[in-house]
Design an enzyme around this catalytic site. Structure first.
Site, PDB file in Angstrom:
ATOM      1  N   ARG A  59       0.820  -1.214   0.000  1.00  0.00           N
ATOM      2  CA  ARG A  59       0.000   0.000   0.000  1.00  0.00           C
ATOM      3  C   ARG A  59       0.853   1.263   0.000  1.00  0.00           C
ATOM      4  NH1 ARG A  59      -2.482  -4.100   2.583  1.00  0.00           N
ATOM      5  NH2 ARG A  59      -1.391  -3.623   4.516  1.00  0.00           N
ATOM      6  N   GLU A  96       5.830 -10.883  13.282  1.00  0.00           N
ATOM      7  CA  GLU A  96       5.275 -11.555  14.458  1.00  0.00           C
ATOM      8  C   GLU A  96       5.461 -13.069  14.365  1.00  0.00           C
ATOM      9  OE1 GLU A  96       1.211 -10.390  15.430  1.00  0.00           O
ATOM     10  OE2 GLU A  96       1.525  -8.597  14.212  1.00  0.00           O
TER      11      GLU A  96
END
Length: 176
Positions: A59, A96
């Site tokens: 994005r 993560e």
């Protein structure tokens, strides 16, 4: 008057249960919202000496391309490994759930160029840190990092500021 935050949709439990996904596609699809976001992202940098805008996949390409156009600058994409056709340099970063690699064409930036890094979301700061390291390894200077959204509880802004970066965000969402 609507703010940038008003144009961002929240989708619960995406991509995993317990995650509140902040969806900027609703911001991008609204002409007024998109214009507000681009104007507010570039405002602190208007008139500053900048040579290139760097967008982080994916994005950040949309935002960075629009900002580069508005400032009449070149645009450089930093992509996930394996997506660029020419000779690249790469930088690993921590997610993560593991590690990933970002890369940029080895001739995309020149030593001494001043660069603005742009992306939609600042969470842990891992992707942005990888982008900063790539830019600096090429001898260019990051003059700022601009994001639509900050998730302050995840510590990305503090991480980037700890690296000496000027961080500009349009809105934040607590508790994410």
């Amino acid at each position: 008057m609507k703010t940038v935050k008003d144009y961002i949709r929240t989708i619960p439990d995406f991509p995993h249960e317990g995650i509140m996904f902040r969806d900027v596609t609703t911001l991008f699809s609204d002409p007024r919202g998109f214009r507000i976001a681009i104007d507010q992202l570039l405002h602190p940098y208007a008139g500053q000496p900048i040579d290139k805008v760097v967008g982080l996949e994916a994005r950040g390409f949309i935002l960075g391309g629009a900002i580069a156009h508005q400032l009449s600058l070149g645009f450089v994409p930093i992509r996930k490994k394996g997506k660029l056709p020419g000779k690249t340099i790469e930088q690993d970063y921590v997610l993560e759930y593991g590690t990933a690699t970002m890369e940029v064409h080895d001739d995309a930036l020149q030593p001494g160029e001043k660069v603005l890094i742009v992306d939609d979301l600042l969470a842990t700061g891992g992707t942005a840190e990888a982008g900063i390291k790539l830019v600096e390894r090429m001898g260019a200077e990051v003059i700022g990092c601009a994001f639509v959204i900050d998730l302050p509880d995840l510590g990305g802004r503090a991480k980037l500021e700890g690296l000496g970066m000027n961080v500009h965000v349009l809105c934040d969402f607590e508790g994410d």
